[in-house]
Design a protein around this motif. Structure first.
Motif, PDB file in Angstrom:
ATOM      1  N   LEU A 110     -10.767  27.320 -38.528  1.00 14.25           N
ATOM      2  CA  LEU A 110     -10.618  26.566 -37.282  1.00 14.25           C
ATOM      3  C   LEU A 110      -9.580  27.203 -36.369  1.00 14.25           C
ATOM      4  O   LEU A 110      -9.774  27.293 -35.163  1.00 14.25           O
ATOM      5  CB  LEU A 110     -10.220  25.126 -37.593  1.00 14.25           C
ATOM      6  CG  LEU A 110     -11.348  24.244 -38.112  1.00 14.25           C
ATOM      7  CD1 LEU A 110     -10.799  22.920 -38.609  1.00 14.25           C
ATOM      8  CD2 LEU A 110     -12.362  23.998 -37.014  1.00 14.25           C
ATOM      9  N   ARG A 111      -8.464  27.638 -36.974  1.00 13.06           N
ATOM     10  CA  ARG A 111      -7.429  28.261 -36.154  1.00 13.06           C
ATOM     11  C   ARG A 111      -7.953  29.552 -35.532  1.00 13.06           C
ATOM     12  O   ARG A 111      -7.652  29.873 -34.381  1.00 13.06           O
ATOM     13  CB  ARG A 111      -6.189  28.558 -36.994  1.00 13.06           C
ATOM     14  CG  ARG A 111      -5.414  27.314 -37.416  1.00 13.06           C
ATOM     15  CD  ARG A 111      -4.660  26.715 -36.251  1.00 13.06           C
ATOM     16  NE  ARG A 111      -3.832  25.592 -36.685  1.00 13.06           N
ATOM     17  CZ  ARG A 111      -3.678  24.473 -36.002  1.00 13.06           C
ATOM     18  NH1 ARG A 111      -4.317  24.313 -34.866  1.00 13.06           N
ATOM     19  NH2 ARG A 111      -2.908  23.507 -36.432  1.00 13.06           N
ATOM     20  N   ALA A 112      -8.724  30.298 -36.304  1.00 15.26           N
ATOM     21  CA  ALA A 112      -9.274  31.548 -35.779  1.00 15.26           C
ATOM     22  C   ALA A 112     -10.211  31.240 -34.609  1.00 15.26           C
ATOM     23  O   ALA A 112     -10.180  31.908 -33.571  1.00 15.26           O
ATOM     24  CB  ALA A 112      -9.998  32.288 -36.887  1.00 15.26           C
ATOM     25  N   ALA A 113     -11.025  30.211 -34.770  1.00 14.84           N
ATOM     26  CA  ALA A 113     -11.945  29.834 -33.698  1.00 14.84           C
ATOM     27  C   ALA A 113     -11.168  29.426 -32.458  1.00 14.84           C
ATOM     28  O   ALA A 113     -11.521  29.769 -31.323  1.00 14.84           O
ATOM     29  CB  ALA A 113     -12.836  28.699 -34.169  1.00 14.84           C
ATOM     30  N   GLU A 114     -10.059  28.707 -32.689  1.00 15.69           N
ATOM     31  CA  GLU A 114      -9.227  28.295 -31.546  1.00 15.69           C
ATOM     32  C   GLU A 114      -8.674  29.512 -30.811  1.00 15.69           C
ATOM     33  O   GLU A 114      -8.691  29.577 -29.593  1.00 15.69           O
ATOM     34  CB  GLU A 114      -8.057  27.439 -32.039  1.00 15.69           C
ATOM     35  CG  GLU A 114      -8.355  25.969 -32.109  1.00 15.69           C
ATOM     36  CD  GLU A 114      -7.205  25.202 -32.732  1.00 15.69           C
ATOM     37  OE1 GLU A 114      -6.071  25.730 -32.772  1.00 15.69           O
ATOM     38  OE2 GLU A 114      -7.453  24.089 -33.195  1.00 15.69           O
ATOM     39  N   ARG A 115      -8.176  30.460 -31.605  1.00 11.56           N
ATOM     40  CA  ARG A 115      -7.618  31.655 -30.985  1.00 11.56           C
ATOM     41  C   ARG A 115      -8.675  32.401 -30.195  1.00 11.56           C
ATOM     42  O   ARG A 115      -8.434  32.877 -29.092  1.00 11.56           O
ATOM     43  CB  ARG A 115      -6.986  32.561 -32.043  1.00 11.56           C
ATOM     44  CG  ARG A 115      -5.502  32.284 -32.257  1.00 11.56           C
ATOM     45  CD  ARG A 115      -4.850  33.469 -32.955  1.00 11.56           C
ATOM     46  NE  ARG A 115      -5.533  33.792 -34.196  1.00 11.56           N
ATOM     47  CZ  ARG A 115      -5.310  33.186 -35.362  1.00 11.56           C
ATOM     48  NH1 ARG A 115      -4.426  32.209 -35.415  1.00 11.56           N
ATOM     49  NH2 ARG A 115      -5.958  33.540 -36.444  1.00 11.56           N
ATOM     50  N   ALA A 116      -9.856  32.477 -30.813  1.00 10.17           N
ATOM     51  CA  ALA A 116     -10.942  33.171 -30.129  1.00 10.17           C
ATOM     52  C   ALA A 116     -11.264  32.479 -28.805  1.00 10.17           C
ATOM     53  O   ALA A 116     -11.436  33.117 -27.768  1.00 10.17           O
ATOM     54  CB  ALA A 116     -12.171  33.214 -31.024  1.00 10.17           C
ATOM     55  N   ALA A 117     -11.289  31.154 -28.856  1.00  8.61           N
ATOM     56  CA  ALA A 117     -11.584  30.396 -27.633  1.00  8.61           C
ATOM     57  C   ALA A 117     -10.495  30.635 -26.595  1.00  8.61           C
ATOM     58  O   ALA A 117     -10.769  30.803 -25.410  1.00  8.61           O
ATOM     59  CB  ALA A 117     -11.704  28.917 -27.958  1.00  8.61           C
ATOM     60  N   ASP A 118      -9.247  30.675 -27.049  1.00 11.78           N
ATOM     61  CA  ASP A 118      -8.142  30.940 -26.126  1.00 11.78           C
ATOM     62  C   ASP A 118      -8.280  32.323 -25.499  1.00 11.78           C
ATOM     63  O   ASP A 118      -8.019  32.524 -24.324  1.00 11.78           O
ATOM     64  CB  ASP A 118      -6.798  30.860 -26.865  1.00 11.78           C
ATOM     65  CG  ASP A 118      -6.387  29.422 -27.061  1.00 11.78           C
ATOM     66  OD1 ASP A 118      -7.102  28.561 -26.517  1.00 11.78           O
ATOM     67  OD2 ASP A 118      -5.390  29.165 -27.735  1.00 11.78           O
ATOM     68  N   GLY A 119      -8.677  33.275 -26.336  1.00 12.51           N
ATOM     69  CA  GLY A 119      -8.821  34.639 -25.863  1.00 12.51           C
ATOM     70  C   GLY A 119      -9.910  34.773 -24.813  1.00 12.51           C
ATOM     71  O   GLY A 119      -9.802  35.561 -23.885  1.00 12.51           O
ATOM     72  N   LEU A 120     -10.954  33.951 -24.979  1.00 12.05           N
ATOM     73  CA  LEU A 120     -12.078  34.049 -24.056  1.00 12.05           C
ATOM     74  C   LEU A 120     -11.759  33.470 -22.690  1.00 12.05           C
ATOM     75  O   LEU A 120     -12.377  33.799 -21.698  1.00 12.05           O
ATOM     76  CB  LEU A 120     -13.287  33.299 -24.640  1.00 12.05           C
ATOM     77  CG  LEU A 120     -14.035  34.059 -25.739  1.00 12.05           C
ATOM     78  CD1 LEU A 120     -15.186  33.221 -26.251  1.00 12.05           C
ATOM     79  CD2 LEU A 120     -14.556  35.382 -25.201  1.00 12.05           C
ATOM     80  N   ARG A 121     -10.766  32.594 -22.700  1.00 15.74           N
ATOM     81  CA  ARG A 121     -10.452  31.924 -21.438  1.00 15.74           C
ATOM     82  C   ARG A 121      -9.929  32.952 -20.443  1.00 15.74           C
ATOM     83  O   ARG A 121      -8.955  33.667 -20.697  1.00 15.74           O
ATOM     84  CB  ARG A 121      -9.404  30.840 -21.676  1.00 15.74           C
ATOM     85  CG  ARG A 121      -9.577  29.661 -20.735  1.00 15.74           C
ATOM     86  CD  ARG A 121      -8.781  28.479 -21.249  1.00 15.74           C
ATOM     87  NE  ARG A 121      -9.374  27.920 -22.472  1.00 15.74           N
ATOM     88  CZ  ARG A 121      -8.660  27.267 -23.381  1.00 15.74           C
ATOM     89  NH1 ARG A 121      -7.383  27.114 -23.251  1.00 15.74           N
ATOM     90  NH2 ARG A 121      -9.273  26.762 -24.430  1.00 15.74           N
ATOM     91  N   ASP A 122     -10.562  33.031 -19.287  1.00 19.34           N
ATOM     92  CA  ASP A 122     -10.211  34.098 -18.356  1.00 19.34           C
ATOM     93  C   ASP A 122      -8.972  33.771 -17.547  1.00 19.34           C
ATOM     94  O   ASP A 122      -8.141  34.626 -17.276  1.00 19.34           O
ATOM     95  CB  ASP A 122     -11.381  34.385 -17.419  1.00 19.34           C
ATOM     96  CG  ASP A 122     -12.514  35.043 -18.164  1.00 19.34           C
ATOM     97  OD1 ASP A 122     -13.669  34.844 -17.763  1.00 19.34           O
ATOM     98  OD2 ASP A 122     -12.241  35.769 -19.151  1.00 19.34           O
ATOM     99  N   ASP A 123      -8.915  32.524 -17.157  1.00 18.84           N
ATOM    100  CA  ASP A 123      -7.835  32.102 -16.279  1.00 18.84           C
ATOM    101  C   ASP A 123      -6.487  32.459 -16.896  1.00 18.84           C
ATOM    102  O   ASP A 123      -6.093  31.931 -17.920  1.00 18.84           O
ATOM    103  CB  ASP A 123      -7.936  30.584 -16.078  1.00 18.84           C
ATOM    104  CG  ASP A 123      -6.846  30.085 -15.163  1.00 18.84           C
ATOM    105  OD1 ASP A 123      -6.171  30.938 -14.554  1.00 18.84           O
ATOM    106  OD2 ASP A 123      -6.702  28.864 -15.053  1.00 18.84           O
ATOM    107  N   PRO A 124      -5.728  33.373 -16.258  1.00 17.16           N
ATOM    108  CA  PRO A 124      -4.467  33.792 -16.849  1.00 17.16           C
ATOM    109  C   PRO A 124      -3.415  32.684 -16.813  1.00 17.16           C
ATOM    110  O   PRO A 124      -2.472  32.695 -17.596  1.00 17.16           O
ATOM    111  CB  PRO A 124      -4.053  34.983 -15.985  1.00 17.16           C
ATOM    112  CG  PRO A 124      -4.757  34.797 -14.680  1.00 17.16           C
ATOM    113  CD  PRO A 124      -6.014  34.061 -14.986  1.00 17.16           C
ATOM    114  N   LYS A 125      -3.585  31.721 -15.891  1.00 14.16           N
ATOM    115  CA  LYS A 125      -2.574  30.666 -15.792  1.00 14.16           C
ATOM    116  C   LYS A 125      -2.809  29.587 -16.851  1.00 14.16           C
ATOM    117  O   LYS A 125      -1.922  28.841 -17.206  1.00 14.16           O
ATOM    118  CB  LYS A 125      -2.613  30.018 -14.412  1.00 14.16           C
ATOM    119  CG  LYS A 125      -1.896  30.865 -13.371  1.00 14.16           C
ATOM    120  CD  LYS A 125      -2.018  30.186 -12.024  1.00 14.16           C
ATOM    121  CE  LYS A 125      -1.917  31.197 -10.906  1.00 14.16           C
ATOM    122  NZ  LYS A 125      -2.698  30.773  -9.744  1.00 14.16           N
ATOM    123  N   GLY A 126      -4.072  29.483 -17.308  1.00 11.03           N
ATOM    124  CA  GLY A 126      -4.387  28.453 -18.289  1.00 11.03           C
ATOM    125  C   GLY A 126      -3.587  28.689 -19.551  1.00 11.03           C
ATOM    126  O   GLY A 126      -3.683  29.748 -20.129  1.00 11.03           O
TER     127      GLY A 126
END
Lengths: 99, 498, 309, 109, 543
Positions: free
Chosen positions: D92-108
């Motif tokens: 789950l943590r890995a999936a979370e990190r992956a999701a975070d990585g995919l997020r483009d918005d640099p401010k998010g």
């Protein structure tokens, strides 16, 4: 008679231990995984065989001796399979199970 | 060791019937009964009947019920024993579990293969396992048997924490599991020492045999320490807030109301039934000091929580503190169960169980109706789920120790005992704890009763789902009307311990 | 006398190695190294049990150790989200641990003489039970309730593991551990029959000699895992009726015989005269099947999405 | 010193080591390993009690031996549950990190 | 069950039954109109059942109702004021959308406030006291404005604090006395011999004093009374503070003199009496001034009770009750009057102002009013010494304060000059005012023991008049001198206490930080092992 048998046991187990010692040194000193494996399996199989051979007369019964023999065969078998798999792993082939 | 009594088989059934339910849940879908809730509720009905029968028999015979399992008498074999105290505990557990089951049924009433089936199956199975474990804790007479009961309890409780499958709850569950396992290991270490010393783990046999020496004291200290970790006594509470706050509401209710009480119950047994008389006052003071710290620190922390369920969880840690005050309030040389300190402590245990279960159930519905459990944004809850907010308030009454409620009588008796034993600081801590409880309960009620500033979106909650919480809260309040009755009940069979 | 000296020095070597490996496992920097150290520790521990005259325990330890190994090797080395303990904190922890261990050592060295024991009492009824192994008598007669509930503990752990699945596939088969390779394939074809025979042997002699259901069940579970790792058998679906029935069988038979005891001879988990041994063997057989399955399923983990081939 | 006492002392050291490991390590896997060492120490202590209680022709008191067998199985179940929790958490943590990585918005975040 | 007992039970049960009936929608709609009826059984009981008693539940519950003379006086007055205020509320809050909820709080407070006057066992007393204290929260918080919010919060905090003092005091009392749930009288009888006598007395005085508003525990009163709706202010200031009076009357051991505590109570009471005036005259809101006046008056009652305690004079309880009854009705009338004045245009307010003036000055002892009678009666226990003189002089302060109040209330007026308050407001107000006079004269003889005519003797009249004149002079002087009075915030020391808020917050932060530190894994582990070691070491020490 029993002295002779004991002497045999002592010699067989002793030389078995020598093989183990050699194998262990090889394991520690050889440069790469494959040659380490080589040292280990050779030494293990022969060493264990000698020890089993030495212990068989001490087992007390034919069934006991047979059990020791079976143990050696199983160990041989497992060792062979394990080293095969490790070798494949080292060569970058498919892994051995998960983990 | 007592002879087996005629109603003894009831004790076995109390432990075994939930196990049968658990096994049935695994195979029932293939025999035509598709909904686990149906099986579970049937088992709950039987379990309640068994607990009632045991209670009635205790009251009628005024003697402990004893059962020697398999005819193998201790120390070789195992024995189950129900005295008044266990009877009360079992009744409490049955009541809470029945209410929780009624509450959870609409939520977990789906077949295994339906959406949500995993949760339904796991919830009911674990609840059954948990109940069996609790009954065994209350009935077991053998320290290793109690170890098995504790492990059963842990293994049932941990997965309940992470039923929703989110990363945070799994992390909480893992933390809970490993800390509880340390507790188990320390407990088992103590039993190993005791066995090495006395060659028995039967409490009844140890009662006379244990002598005051280093080994006994070390063993008991290790066991009590381990059990404290499982009971989440401050400062060993690190696992409780995230675990209890993350679990689904009915699971939180059981965890907070019952699961943490089981290790405490075993501590009581060790203290009063195994330790050579009289227990050291200094050690009692250590326990009481920790209890006091729990009350003061965790009440303040509860007051500052932003989320309702976390607040209730911290309140649990604080309320556990009250239980540990008991040890210093029981004067030596007197049968403990005849003292008001004992009665007060037990009443506190029971009323907290009922009130806390009611609170978690109510909080669950509040969160469901509002879609969140942020205390700051609870406005409007009073209109959406009025019965739940009312139940929360009633339960809060007992938690604060205001009359009329079980918590009030408990506080009264504890205060009384504190004064009689000259422990002024305990009396002050109890009073301050009550004030802080009032503050954190009032804080929630005030928000919940307020009208929302802007129109809020709420989800309708079926009215009948609100009744179990109200029922439990009313029971907690009703306890206040049987003030001195438990004294007799709690004493049944205690004196007869061999 | 000389044999005594010999044994003592052997014990000393064993203990020193055991502790060294344990220390290595705790202090190793790499998680992997710690795991391997622990597996070695498990083997040495089994030896220690033999030296303590507890062959039943040694067998259990070895068997369970064998199952723990793949579990640990397959485990994640996820470092967690917490800050590691600071050096002063570690020092304090070490000091308190040493204090506790020291106190325990004092207690061990001052153990009462003669040591209390239930051995005499445990042996006395063996004849009536028709059992030769006192440990089996403890597990299935004197403290049968513990054993019954311990299978429930394992079952609960299994249910707990199952509950970790995703909602939509929790009744499906667990992810397959298959990693077929010719040598593994060979092993999986040759070893299981041998393993099964040995397991049956362990189970059968359990009544009179060291061995019994746990050891047998562990062996069977290991064979099952081997078959699945070789890709010869797929993991079973968790919602399968037969699988569930087999999982339940052991505890159910145990419970049923226990409850039948109420009627005859009149006590829960008591056996009628002369029936003790056959009933115990029936229970052990049923438990072996169920426990083997439970252990295997625990190793396989929760249900998982079917591979979208 | 008898053999039993020697193993008794080893048990004490193991308990100390296990306690230290389970409390000092931050990684869950290391904690679980250390817990098993701790458990092994406790079981050995039972084993020592059993060995010292050898009588009636038995090499040891069978009661603590049986307790240890039960304990070992319970400890295994605990280890399995803990490691499965850990496996799920890691995924789950890995999936979370992956999701975070995919997020483009640099401010998010 | 005797008829008297049944009446007592009905007095208590009626408001509670009303609450229960609110579960029925039909009743709920009309409950607001029925509020004036709820206290009527209590009124009947007060007149018909003094001396009656009833054991509602046997041991160990032992719920005992009993009505003694002080209880009957206060019960009657309270029931009357509750009825009048209920009638007043019907009109005053006719358009309030949330008045149903208000009615429930009202009824609960009503039940509790009547209950404290008639229950005779300790547990029930605590229950009733808690009920009145906590339910009144709903009355204070009703308006929902930010001011009401913070006032109700402070009210609640102090009420619960008072409960804690009392609970501890009660437990001390019960521990020293008979076991179970004793009658108050039995428990109090054992107090003088109690090893915890001083602690018990201190806790009781703290708990009841808080309810009465003795300085510095008075802060909730000037905050809470003004923010409540007018009828609620009337009962808060009139009745609810009397729970503290009845508490002191019931729980202090008058049989055996306790000079030290008596003196302390006198000093505290008199200080409060002056303090209330001093702060009150700086206030600019008529309801706040009234609240400070209540503080001041209750200080006087406390001084009277203290004098009784000093002398060991049991009769003082009737006297204190008589004084409290006077204050109850007058203060009720004054609060209702503020509402009436606010609804009365300039053209019609002469009469209203006249009634208000009589009522206000009654508090200062205006001859022929109940105030004069009450102050005359108070002379007995307080004597002619310093305490007596100071008490008499405090009437001058009251006069000053009340003149200030009258000036403020005369200034408030509705926009329309010809507005007239409806009879729905005027009737209950006037009835309460009339009742204060009537009750004062009627009950003088039973309470004091001699004829009311003695209060009409010239000397007595002069004693009542000079403080008034002095007060008037002071007021005149103050107005003329142009001395600007400092602006003191409502609740005076509460504002000071607010400065301590950051410190409180720091405690909270500290607790949170401690908790966070302790919840770290290795720290908890360290704690676990330390606990095991300490437990092991301490278990070895002998008892």
């Amino acid at each position: 008679m029993s002295v002779l048998i004991d002497l045999f046991t002592l010699m067989a187990v002793g030389s078995g231990l020598l093989f183990f010692l050699a194998g262990t040194i090889g394991l520690l000193r050889f440069p790469d995984a494959l040659s380490r494996l080589h040292a280990l399996t050779k030494a293990d199989n022969l060493g264990l065989g000698l020890i089993v051979l030495g212990l068989m007369p001490q087992a007390g019964s034919a069934l006991g001796a047979l059990k020791l023999l079976v143990i050696w065969l199983l160990a041989l078998f497992a060792g062979a399979v394990a080293s095969q798999m490790i070798a494949r792993l080292v060569q970058g082939g498919r892994g051995c199970g998960r983990g | 060791m007592g002879m087996a009594t005629t109603t003894g088989p009831l004790l076995v059934l109390a432990v075994v019937v939930p196990v049968i339910g658990m096994l049935a849940l695994l195979v029932m879908p293939f025999l035509g009964i598709r909904r686990p809730a149906t099986v579970a509720l049937a088992v709950v009905a039987v379990g309640v009947a068994i607990a009632s029968a045991i209670g009635i028999d205790l009251v009628r015979s005024k003697e402990a019920i004893v059962y020697v399992v398999g005819g193998w008498a201790p120390p070789l074999g195992l024995q189950l024993r129900a005295d008044g105290l266990s009877g009360v505990m079992m009744a409490m557990a049955a009541l809470v579990i029945a209410a929780v089951a009624l509450y959870a049924r609409p939520q977990f009433d789906m077949a295994e293969d339906a959406p949500g089936g995993r949760r339904a199956f796991a919830f009911w199975s674990l609840l059954m396992g948990l109940w069996s474990a609790l009954n065994l804790v209350f009935l077991g007479e053998d320290l290793f048997n109690l170890f098995v009961a504790l492990e059963l309890l842990t293994f049932a409780a941990v997965p309940l924490v992470c039923l929703d499958g989110k990363a945070e709850t799994i992390e909480a569950a893992l933390r809970y599991l490993v800390f509880a396992l340390i507790g188990s290991a320390l407990y088992l270490l103590g039993t190993a020492i005791l066995y090495g010393q006395y060659g028995t783990l039967d409490i009844g046999t140890l009662h006379g045999r244990a002598s005051a020496n280093l080994a006994t004291h070390a063993a008991i200290a290790l066991m009590i320490g381990g059990l404290m970790a499982k009971a989440a006594l401050f400062p060993l509470h690190l696992w409780l807030p995230p675990a209890h706050a993350g679990a689904p509401a009915p699971a939180s209710a059981v965890l907070s109301a019952l699961v943490v009480k089981a290790p405490f119950f075993i501590i009581l047994r060790l203290w009063f039934d195994v330790l050579p008389e009289p227990p050291s006052e200094a050690a009692a003071r250590v326990l009481a000091l920790l209890g006091a710290a729990a009350i003061l620190v965790c009440s303040v922390v509860a007051l500052r929580q932003r989320r309702l369920k976390l607040m209730i969880a911290y309140s649990t840690v604080a309320q556990i503190g009250y239980l540990f005050l008991m040890f210093i309030l029981i004067e030596p040389g007197v049968a403990p169960w005849t003292t008001i300190g004992w009665t007060g402590g037990m009443l506190q245990l029971i009323s907290h169980a009922l009130a806390k279960a009611a609170m978690f159930l109510a909080a669950g519905l509040i969160a469901e109706a509002l879609g969140h459990d942020r205390i700051a944004d609870l406005a409007g809850a009073g209109r959406t789920v009025p019965v739940s907010v009312f139940a929360f308030g009633l339960a809060g009454l007992s938690l604060m120790g205001l009359p009329p409620s079980g918590g009030f009588i408990a506080k009264l008796l504890l205060l009384n005992a504190a004064i009689l034993s000259g422990a002024w600081w305990v009396a002050i801590v109890i009073s301050v704890g009550g004030l802080l409880a009032a503050a954190y309960v009032a804080r929630v009620l005030k928000r919940a009763m307020a009208a929302p500033a802007t129109a809020i979106e709420t989800r309708a909650v079926a009215r009948e789902r609100e009744w179990p919480a109200l029922g439990l809260a009313l029971c907690a309040v009703a306890l206040g009307f049987v003030p001195l009755q438990p004294l007799d009940m709690l004493a049944i069979g205690r004196g007869a311990l061999p | 006398m000389r044999a005594g000296m010999m044994n003592a020095s052997l014990d000393a070597v064993l203990v020193v190695t055991l502790l060294a490996v344990a220390l290595f496992s705790v202090l190793a920097r790499q998680a992997r190294a710690a795991v391997i150290g622990f597996i070695a520790f498990g083997l040495l521990l089994a030896l220690a049990w033999v030296r303590l005259g507890a062959v039943d325990v040694a067998l259990t330890e070895a068997a369970i150790g064998a199952l723990t190994a793949p579990l640990l090797l397959g485990a994640s080395a996820f470092a967690g989200t917490e800050k590691p303990a600071s050096p002063p904190l570690r020092l304090a922890l070490a000091a308190l641990c040493a204090l506790i261990a020291g106190t325990l050592a004092v207690i061990v060295l001052a153990a009462p003489e003669p040591a209390p024991s239930l051995a005499m009492q445990a042996v006395a009824p063996l004849g009536a039970l028709d059992l030769g192994n006192a440990v089996t008598a403890v597990l299935l007669a004197y403290r049968a309730l513990d054993t019954l509930l311990e299978t429930v503990v394992v079952l609960l752990a299994l249910i707990g593991i199952w509950s970790l699945a995703h909602d939509e596939n929790w009744r499906d088969a667990p992810a397959s551990p298959a990693a077929p390779s010719p040598p593994l394939d060979l092993l999986a074809r040759v070893l299981p029959p041998v393993g099964l025979v040995v397991a049956m042997h362990l189970l059968w002699v359990g009544a009179d000699a060291p061995g019994g259901k746990f050891q047998a069940a562990t062996l069977i579970a290991a064979m099952g895992l081997l078959l699945m790792m070789a890709g010869l058998t797929p993991p079973p679906a968790l919602g399968d009726a037969r699988l569930r029935a087999l999982v339940v069988a052991g505890p159910a038979v145990f419970l049923a015989i226990g409850l039948a005891g109420f009627l005859f001879p009149g006590s829960f988990l008591a056996y009628p005269d002369g029936w003790a041994k056959p009933l115990i063997i029936v229970i052990e057989m049923a438990l072996t099947v169920s426990i083997a399955l439970m252990l295997l399923l625990m190793l396989l983990g929760p249900g998982a999405r079917k591979p979208s081939a | 010193m008898t053999g039993a006492s020697l193993f008794g002392l080893a048990a004490c050291v193991l308990i100390g080591l296990g306690l230290y490991g389970v409390l000092a390590h931050a990684a869950p896997l290391r904690r679980v390993l250390s817990f098993n060492l701790l458990g092994a120490g406790v079981f050995l202590l039972f084993g020592v009690a059993a060995r010292r209680g050898a009588a009636a022709g038995l090499p040891g008191d069978p009661v603590p031996q049986a307790l240890v067998i039960t304990g070992i199985v319970v400890a295994f179940a605990a280890t399995a549950l803990a490691l499965m929790l850990l496996r799920r958490l890691t995924a789950l943590r890995a999936a979370e990190r992956a999701a975070d990585g995919l997020r483009d918005d640099p401010k998010g975040r | 069950m005797t008829p008297a007992g049944a009446l007592l039970a009905a007095a208590l049960a009626t408001p509670l039954a009303f609450v229960a009936l609110c579960l029925l929608p039909g009743f709920r709609r009309r409950v607001f109109d029925l509020l004036p009826l709820a206290p009527l059984p209590a009124l009947v009981a007060a007149v018909a059942a003094p001396g009656g008693s009833l054991l509602l539940a046997p041991a160990p519950m032992r719920l005992v109702l009993a009505l003694d003379e002080p209880g009957a006086m206060l019960l009657g007055g309270a029931a009357l004021l509750w009825a009048a205020a209920g009638l007043y509320a019907r009109t005053y809050m006719a358009t309030d959308p949330t008045r149903i909820g208000f009615a429930v709080w009202w009824l609960l407070t009503l039940a509790g406030s009547l209950g404290v006057f008639i229950v005779a066992d300790m547990t029930s007393f605590y229950l009733m006291f808690s009920l009145v204290s906590l339910a009144a929260y709903g009355l204070v918080a009703h308006e929902g404005t930010p001011r009401a919010e913070s006032a109700s919060l402070i009210y609640m905090a102090l009420a619960v604090l008072g409960e804690a003092f009392l609970l501890l005091g009660f437990v001390l009392l019960a521990t020293a006395g008979p076991t179970g749930n004793p009658l108050i009288a039995d428990a109090v009888a054992s107090l003088p011999a109690s090893p915890w006598r001083d602690a018990t007395l201190a806790l009781l005085i703290l708990g009841f004093g808080l309810k009465m508003g003795l300085v510095p525990l008075h802060v909730w009163m000037p905050l809470a009374h003004p923010v409540a709706p007018m009828p609620a202010s009337a009962v808060l200031s009139g009745i609810i503070v009397k729970a503290g009076v009845i508490g002191l009357v019931r729980f202090l051991p008058f049989d055996q003199p306790a000079a030290d505590w008596g003196t302390a109570l006198i000093v505290l009471g008199l200080f409060t009496a002056y303090y209330g005036v001093a702060i009150g005259i700086t206030q600019s809101h008529p309801k706040t001034v009234l609240a400070y006046s209540t503080v001041s008056q209750m200080g006087l009652v406390a001084a009277i009770i203290g004098a009784g305690l000093e002398l060991g004079a049991a009769g003082v309880s009737r006297l204190a009750a008589y004084y409290a009854l006077h204050h109850m009705l007058v203060k009720g009338a004054l609060f209702m009057g503020v509402g009436v004045m606010a609804a009365t245009g300039a053209r019609h307010r002469t009469l209203a102002l006249g009634v208000m003036a009589v009522m206000a000055l009654s508090l200062a002892g205006l001859p022929l009013t109940s105030g004069a009678l009450a102050k005359y009666a108070a002379k007995g226990p307080l004597g002619d010494g310093l305490a007596g003189t100071l008490a008499a002089l405090s009437a001058a302060g009251s006069a000053l304060l009340m003149l200030h109040f009258l000036r403020l209330v005369a200034k408030t007026a509705p926009v329309r000059a010809d507005a007239v308050a409806g009879w729905g407001l005027r009737a209950p107000w006037l009835a309460t005012a009339a009742a204060s006079l009537f009750a004062g004269w009627m009950l003088f003889a039973p309470a004091i023991g001699y004829a009311p005519a003695s209060a009409l003797a010239p000397a007595a009249l002069w004693d009542a008049t000079w403080p008034l004149l002095l007060g008037g002079l002071l007021a005149f002087g103050l107005a003329r001198s142009g001395i600007g009075l400092p602006k003191i915030p409502e609740g005076d020391v509460a504002a000071l206490a607010m400065c301590a808020l950051p410190a409180v917050r720091r405690i909270g932060d500290g607790a949170e930080r401690l908790d966070a530190a302790l919840r770290r894994w290795p720290v908890a582990g360290l704690a676990l092992m330390a606990i095991v070691l300490i437990l092991g070491a301490t278990l070895g020490t002998a008892r």
